[in-house]
Write a protein that holds these residues in place. Structure first.
Motif, PDB file in Angstrom:
ATOM      1  N   GLY A 132      -6.061   0.063  -6.917  1.00 50.99           N
ATOM      2  CA  GLY A 132      -6.598   1.401  -6.734  1.00 50.99           C
ATOM      3  C   GLY A 132      -6.644   1.826  -5.281  1.00 50.99           C
ATOM      4  O   GLY A 132      -5.806   1.425  -4.483  1.00 50.99           O
ATOM      5  N   ASP A 133      -7.618   2.668  -4.979  1.00 49.29           N
ATOM      6  CA  ASP A 133      -7.773   3.251  -3.647  1.00 49.29           C
ATOM      7  C   ASP A 133      -9.020   2.702  -2.960  1.00 49.29           C
ATOM      8  O   ASP A 133     -10.022   2.413  -3.619  1.00 49.29           O
ATOM      9  CB  ASP A 133      -7.899   4.777  -3.741  1.00 49.29           C
ATOM     10  CG  ASP A 133      -6.702   5.418  -4.415  1.00 49.29           C
ATOM     11  OD1 ASP A 133      -6.780   6.616  -4.740  1.00 49.29           O
ATOM     12  OD2 ASP A 133      -5.691   4.725  -4.627  1.00 49.29           O
ATOM     13  N   TYR A 134      -8.972   2.610  -1.642  1.00 51.83           N
ATOM     14  CA  TYR A 134     -10.105   2.116  -0.878  1.00 51.83           C
ATOM     15  C   TYR A 134     -10.361   3.023   0.323  1.00 51.83           C
ATOM     16  O   TYR A 134      -9.436   3.688   0.832  1.00 51.83           O
ATOM     17  CB  TYR A 134      -9.849   0.694  -0.388  1.00 51.83           C
ATOM     18  CG  TYR A 134     -10.108  -0.355  -1.446  1.00 51.83           C
ATOM     19  CD1 TYR A 134      -9.150  -0.608  -2.423  1.00 51.83           C
ATOM     20  CD2 TYR A 134     -11.307  -1.069  -1.480  1.00 51.83           C
ATOM     21  CE1 TYR A 134      -9.379  -1.555  -3.405  1.00 51.83           C
ATOM     22  CE2 TYR A 134     -11.539  -2.029  -2.456  1.00 51.83           C
ATOM     23  CZ  TYR A 134     -10.571  -2.262  -3.418  1.00 51.83           C
ATOM     24  OH  TYR A 134     -10.793  -3.202  -4.393  1.00 51.83           O
ATOM     25  N   TRP A 135     -11.630   2.988   0.778  1.00 58.11           N
ATOM     26  CA  TRP A 135     -12.058   3.745   1.953  1.00 58.11           C
ATOM     27  C   TRP A 135     -12.673   2.830   2.991  1.00 58.11           C
ATOM     28  O   TRP A 135     -13.303   1.818   2.643  1.00 58.11           O
ATOM     29  CB  TRP A 135     -13.107   4.788   1.562  1.00 58.11           C
ATOM     30  CG  TRP A 135     -12.591   5.892   0.713  1.00 58.11           C
ATOM     31  CD1 TRP A 135     -12.539   5.928  -0.651  1.00 58.11           C
ATOM     32  CD2 TRP A 135     -12.031   7.133   1.158  1.00 58.11           C
ATOM     33  NE1 TRP A 135     -11.993   7.122  -1.070  1.00 58.11           N
ATOM     34  CE2 TRP A 135     -11.680   7.873   0.018  1.00 58.11           C
ATOM     35  CE3 TRP A 135     -11.809   7.693   2.423  1.00 58.11           C
ATOM     36  CZ2 TRP A 135     -11.100   9.146   0.096  1.00 58.11           C
ATOM     37  CZ3 TRP A 135     -11.243   8.951   2.488  1.00 58.11           C
ATOM     38  CH2 TRP A 135     -10.889   9.662   1.348  1.00 58.11           C
ATOM     39  N   ASN A 151      -8.193   5.788   4.665  1.00 53.85           N
ATOM     40  CA  ASN A 151      -7.972   5.703   3.225  1.00 53.85           C
ATOM     41  C   ASN A 151      -6.673   4.974   2.931  1.00 53.85           C
ATOM     42  O   ASN A 151      -5.659   5.226   3.592  1.00 53.85           O
ATOM     43  CB  ASN A 151      -7.932   7.118   2.642  1.00 53.85           C
ATOM     44  CG  ASN A 151      -7.533   7.150   1.178  1.00 53.85           C
ATOM     45  OD1 ASN A 151      -6.422   7.554   0.838  1.00 53.85           O
ATOM     46  ND2 ASN A 151      -8.429   6.743   0.313  1.00 53.85           N
ATOM     47  N   ALA A 152      -6.718   4.090   1.968  1.00 57.67           N
ATOM     48  CA  ALA A 152      -5.519   3.396   1.492  1.00 57.67           C
ATOM     49  C   ALA A 152      -5.430   3.605  -0.015  1.00 57.67           C
ATOM     50  O   ALA A 152      -6.400   3.356  -0.735  1.00 57.67           O
ATOM     51  CB  ALA A 152      -5.580   1.911   1.818  1.00 57.67           C
ATOM     52  N   ARG A 153      -4.298   4.088  -0.470  1.00 56.79           N
ATOM     53  CA  ARG A 153      -4.187   4.447  -1.883  1.00 56.79           C
ATOM     54  C   ARG A 153      -3.062   3.694  -2.588  1.00 56.79           C
ATOM     55  O   ARG A 153      -2.062   3.330  -1.979  1.00 56.79           O
ATOM     56  CB  ARG A 153      -3.960   5.959  -2.017  1.00 56.79           C
ATOM     57  CG  ARG A 153      -2.768   6.502  -1.280  1.00 56.79           C
ATOM     58  CD  ARG A 153      -2.650   8.011  -1.460  1.00 56.79           C
ATOM     59  NE  ARG A 153      -3.792   8.743  -0.911  1.00 56.79           N
ATOM     60  CZ  ARG A 153      -3.901  10.063  -0.965  1.00 56.79           C
ATOM     61  NH1 ARG A 153      -2.968  10.790  -1.556  1.00 56.79           N
ATOM     62  NH2 ARG A 153      -4.950  10.677  -0.440  1.00 56.79           N
ATOM     63  N   GLN A 154      -3.274   3.481  -3.857  1.00 59.26           N
ATOM     64  CA  GLN A 154      -2.295   2.811  -4.713  1.00 59.26           C
ATOM     65  C   GLN A 154      -1.920   1.449  -4.134  1.00 59.26           C
ATOM     66  O   GLN A 154      -0.748   1.184  -3.844  1.00 59.26           O
ATOM     67  CB  GLN A 154      -1.077   3.695  -4.921  1.00 59.26           C
ATOM     68  CG  GLN A 154      -1.417   5.007  -5.619  1.00 59.26           C
ATOM     69  CD  GLN A 154      -0.221   5.933  -5.775  1.00 59.26           C
ATOM     70  OE1 GLN A 154       0.909   5.571  -5.462  1.00 59.26           O
ATOM     71  NE2 GLN A 154      -0.472   7.117  -6.260  1.00 59.26           N
ATOM     72  N   ILE A 155      -2.949   0.608  -3.998  1.00 60.02           N
ATOM     73  CA  ILE A 155      -2.748  -0.732  -3.459  1.00 60.02           C
ATOM     74  C   ILE A 155      -2.338  -1.669  -4.584  1.00 60.02           C
ATOM     75  O   ILE A 155      -2.924  -1.646  -5.668  1.00 60.02           O
ATOM     76  CB  ILE A 155      -4.035  -1.248  -2.786  1.00 60.02           C
ATOM     77  CG1 ILE A 155      -4.462  -0.299  -1.664  1.00 60.02           C
ATOM     78  CG2 ILE A 155      -3.832  -2.657  -2.255  1.00 60.02           C
ATOM     79  CD1 ILE A 155      -5.815  -0.635  -1.063  1.00 60.02           C
ATOM     80  N   SER A 214      -2.755  -3.589  -9.899  1.00 62.95           N
ATOM     81  CA  SER A 214      -3.133  -2.371  -9.198  1.00 62.95           C
ATOM     82  C   SER A 214      -4.597  -2.473  -8.789  1.00 62.95           C
ATOM     83  O   SER A 214      -5.473  -2.715  -9.617  1.00 62.95           O
ATOM     84  CB  SER A 214      -2.933  -1.155 -10.107  1.00 62.95           C
ATOM     85  OG  SER A 214      -3.443   0.003  -9.490  1.00 62.95           O
ATOM     86  N   ILE A 251       0.864  -1.181   0.000  1.00 64.77           N
ATOM     87  CA  ILE A 251       0.000   0.000   0.000  1.00 64.77           C
ATOM     88  C   ILE A 251       0.895   1.223   0.000  1.00 64.77           C
ATOM     89  O   ILE A 251       1.750   1.340   0.885  1.00 64.77           O
ATOM     90  CB  ILE A 251      -0.939   0.025   1.222  1.00 64.77           C
ATOM     91  CG1 ILE A 251      -1.785  -1.240   1.290  1.00 64.77           C
ATOM     92  CG2 ILE A 251      -1.830   1.258   1.171  1.00 64.77           C
ATOM     93  CD1 ILE A 251      -2.627  -1.357   2.551  1.00 64.77           C
ATOM     94  N   ASN A 252       0.702   2.121  -0.961  1.00 67.09           N
ATOM     95  CA  ASN A 252       1.578   3.281  -1.019  1.00 67.09           C
ATOM     96  C   ASN A 252       1.274   4.231   0.128  1.00 67.09           C
ATOM     97  O   ASN A 252       2.049   4.364   1.070  1.00 67.09           O
ATOM     98  CB  ASN A 252       1.415   3.994  -2.367  1.00 67.09           C
ATOM     99  CG  ASN A 252       2.423   5.116  -2.532  1.00 67.09           C
ATOM    100  OD1 ASN A 252       3.298   5.321  -1.685  1.00 67.09           O
ATOM    101  ND2 ASN A 252       2.325   5.845  -3.611  1.00 67.09           N
TER     102      ASN A 252
END
Length: 122
Positions: free
Chosen positions: A109-112, A96-100, A107, A31-32
């Motif tokens: 994407g992003d999750y909430w 929030n987790a981005r660039q998973i 890839s 996770i970025n």
């Protein structure tokens, strides 16, 4: 494929502290960025704090010196320690987790997360 589960919200008096935690699960390789946003009634969602995979944090000006963000890359968790809370901090807080990147290299994407309520009131 990815779930973010938050915990730690609640009611606290002004000047008090709360600790929010968020755990990401699924077929995750990396996770970025991981962070916290908040949304108060009638207001737009805003960034609270963000931390990169290398551990460099960024904070919104309104929480500098009061909140601390940290993460555990091995466990895919991010924590927000909130001290000296004010009534203006009352909001729903979202993880929030981005660039998973998935374990297969895709890839995702992003999750909430679903959000956790923080209420600061006497």
């Amino acid at each position: 494929q990815v779930q973010l589960v938050e915990s730690g919200g609640g009611l606290v008096q002004p000047g008090g502290s709360l600790r929010l935690s968020c755990a990401a699960s699924g077929s995750i390789f990396s996770i970025n960025g991981m962070g916290w946003y908040r949304q108060a009634p009638g207001k737009e969602r805003e960034l609270v704090a963000l931390i990169a995979s290398g551990g460099v944090p960024n904070y919104a000006n309104f929480v500098k010196g009061r909140f601390t963000i940290s993460r555990d890359n091995a466990k895919n968790t991010v924590t927000l320690q909130m001290n000296s809370l004010k009534p203006d901090d009352t909001a729903v807080y979202y993880c929030n987790a981005r660039q998973i990147i998935s374990s297969r290299g895709y890839s995702l994407g992003d999750y909430w997360g679903q959000g956790t309520q923080v209420t600061v009131s006497s």
